[in-house]
Scaffold this motif. Structure first.
Motif, PDB file in Angstrom:
ATOM      1  N   ALA A   5     -36.041  12.663   8.932  1.00  0.00           N
ATOM      2  CA  ALA A   5     -35.577  12.137  10.213  1.00  0.00           C
ATOM      3  C   ALA A   5     -34.688  10.960   9.840  1.00  0.00           C
ATOM      4  O   ALA A   5     -35.115  10.032   9.151  1.00  0.00           O
ATOM      5  N   VAL A   6     -33.429  11.023  10.264  1.00  0.00           N
ATOM      6  CA  VAL A   6     -32.450  10.015   9.896  1.00  0.00           C
ATOM      7  C   VAL A   6     -31.900   9.393  11.178  1.00  0.00           C
ATOM      8  O   VAL A   6     -31.486  10.109  12.093  1.00  0.00           O
ATOM      9  N   ALA A   7     -31.919   8.077  11.225  1.00  0.00           N
ATOM     10  CA  ALA A   7     -31.374   7.362  12.381  1.00  0.00           C
ATOM     11  C   ALA A   7     -30.401   6.297  11.909  1.00  0.00           C
ATOM     12  O   ALA A   7     -30.641   5.626  10.903  1.00  0.00           O
ATOM     13  N   ARG A   8     -29.314   6.180  12.622  1.00  0.00           N
ATOM     14  CA  ARG A   8     -28.385   5.062  12.436  1.00  0.00           C
ATOM     15  C   ARG A   8     -28.394   4.306  13.753  1.00  0.00           C
ATOM     16  O   ARG A   8     -27.889   4.791  14.761  1.00  0.00           O
ATOM     17  N   LEU A   9     -29.036   3.155  13.744  1.00  0.00           N
ATOM     18  CA  LEU A   9     -29.213   2.376  14.961  1.00  0.00           C
ATOM     19  C   LEU A   9     -28.318   1.148  14.946  1.00  0.00           C
ATOM     20  O   LEU A   9     -28.082   0.555  13.895  1.00  0.00           O
ATOM     21  N   SER A  51     -21.845  -0.310   9.965  1.00  0.00           N
ATOM     22  CA  SER A  51     -22.546  -1.224  10.856  1.00  0.00           C
ATOM     23  C   SER A  51     -23.854  -0.568  11.255  1.00  0.00           C
ATOM     24  O   SER A  51     -24.006   0.649  11.185  1.00  0.00           O
ATOM     25  N   GLY A  52     -24.778  -1.369  11.650  1.00  0.00           N
ATOM     26  CA  GLY A  52     -26.060  -0.848  12.105  1.00  0.00           C
ATOM     27  C   GLY A  52     -27.078  -0.781  10.991  1.00  0.00           C
ATOM     28  O   GLY A  52     -26.871  -1.287   9.884  1.00  0.00           O
ATOM     29  N   ASP A  53     -28.187  -0.147  11.313  1.00  0.00           N
ATOM     30  CA  ASP A  53     -29.304   0.010  10.386  1.00  0.00           C
ATOM     31  C   ASP A  53     -29.554   1.487  10.143  1.00  0.00           C
ATOM     32  O   ASP A  53     -29.562   2.285  11.083  1.00  0.00           O
ATOM     33  N   THR A  82     -35.622   3.204  22.587  1.00  0.00           N
ATOM     34  CA  THR A  82     -34.384   3.658  23.220  1.00  0.00           C
ATOM     35  C   THR A  82     -33.907   2.730  24.331  1.00  0.00           C
ATOM     36  O   THR A  82     -32.706   2.696  24.620  1.00  0.00           O
ATOM     37  N   ARG A  83     -34.801   1.982  24.931  1.00  0.00           N
ATOM     38  CA  ARG A  83     -34.385   1.013  25.958  1.00  0.00           C
ATOM     39  C   ARG A  83     -33.701  -0.206  25.345  1.00  0.00           C
ATOM     40  O   ARG A  83     -33.064  -0.976  26.060  1.00  0.00           O
ATOM     41  N   HIS A  84     -33.850  -0.389  24.029  1.00  0.00           N
ATOM     42  CA  HIS A  84     -33.370  -1.617  23.399  1.00  0.00           C
ATOM     43  C   HIS A  84     -32.501  -1.383  22.170  1.00  0.00           C
ATOM     44  O   HIS A  84     -32.341  -2.280  21.336  1.00  0.00           O
ATOM     45  N   SER A  85     -31.950  -0.185  22.033  1.00  0.00           N
ATOM     46  CA  SER A  85     -31.060   0.105  20.904  1.00  0.00           C
ATOM     47  C   SER A  85     -30.189   1.303  21.243  1.00  0.00           C
ATOM     48  O   SER A  85     -30.490   2.068  22.157  1.00  0.00           O
ATOM     49  N   GLU A  86     -29.125   1.435  20.485  1.00  0.00           N
ATOM     50  CA  GLU A  86     -28.227   2.591  20.568  1.00  0.00           C
ATOM     51  C   GLU A  86     -28.222   3.240  19.200  1.00  0.00           C
ATOM     52  O   GLU A  86     -28.469   2.578  18.192  1.00  0.00           O
ATOM     53  N   GLY A  87     -27.910   4.530  19.158  1.00  0.00           N
ATOM     54  CA  GLY A  87     -27.794   5.159  17.858  1.00  0.00           C
ATOM     55  C   GLY A  87     -27.893   6.661  17.912  1.00  0.00           C
ATOM     56  O   GLY A  87     -27.942   7.270  18.981  1.00  0.00           O
ATOM     57  N   ASP A  88     -27.899   7.237  16.731  1.00  0.00           N
ATOM     58  CA  ASP A  88     -27.991   8.680  16.555  1.00  0.00           C
ATOM     59  C   ASP A  88     -29.215   8.980  15.706  1.00  0.00           C
ATOM     60  O   ASP A  88     -29.528   8.234  14.769  1.00  0.00           O
ATOM     61  N   VAL A  89     -29.897  10.083  16.031  1.00  0.00           N
ATOM     62  CA  VAL A  89     -31.083  10.503  15.286  1.00  0.00           C
ATOM     63  C   VAL A  89     -30.941  11.997  15.007  1.00  0.00           C
ATOM     64  O   VAL A  89     -30.617  12.772  15.914  1.00  0.00           O
ATOM     65  N   ILE A  90     -31.163  12.389  13.747  1.00  0.00           N
ATOM     66  CA  ILE A  90     -31.087  13.797  13.367  1.00  0.00           C
ATOM     67  C   ILE A  90     -32.276  14.166  12.495  1.00  0.00           C
ATOM     68  O   ILE A  90     -32.924  13.294  11.911  1.00  0.00           O
ATOM     69  N   LEU A  91     -32.536  15.452  12.411  1.00  0.00           N
ATOM     70  CA  LEU A  91     -33.446  16.009  11.410  1.00  0.00           C
ATOM     71  C   LEU A  91     -32.597  16.836  10.462  1.00  0.00           C
ATOM     72  O   LEU A  91     -31.716  17.587  10.899  1.00  0.00           O
TER      73      LEU A  91
END
Length: 107
Positions: A5-9, A51-53, A82-91
């Motif tokens: 599970a990969v997220a860039r927040l 940018s991001g985490d 999700t109420r306090h960040s933006e980003g993409d999440v994939i498997l």
């Protein structure tokens, strides 16, 4: 084969709900044998602008990764993030230990 599970927040607004999410997520991973591989931190940007985490969670396989994300335990805390960040999440699936770059040419 492991799956991730990969997220860039980005635009994470640290506050009580994000803290609660962080305090609860490990317990949601345990039943699915998930573990953090990367959890933010400083980066050395070698190409492009970053940018991001970046967050990477390893699971034994994609089925367990999908089951974790769909689990009632994780779904209950997901809005805290999700109420306090933006980003993409994939498997995404990992590759075998003997994988070579040219293996994708045979697909």
């Amino acid at each position: 084969m492991p799956a991730y599970a990969v997220a860039r927040l980005h635009d994470v607004a640290m506050g009580p709900e994000i803290v609660a999410y962080l305090q609860k997520i490990d317990a949601t991973l345990a039943p699915f044998d998930g573990r953090f591989i990367i959890h933010g931190g400083p980066v050395d940007s070698l190409e492009g602008a970053w940018s991001g985490d970046l967050i990477v969670i390893e699971f034994p396989d994609r089925a367990r990764a999908r089951d974790w994300y769909a689990s009632s335990a994780y779904r209950a805390i997901l809005p805290l993030r999700t109420r306090h960040s933006e980003g993409d999440v994939i498997l995404i699936d990992g590759v075998p230990d003997d994988h070579r770059a040219t293996d994708i040419l045979a697909a």
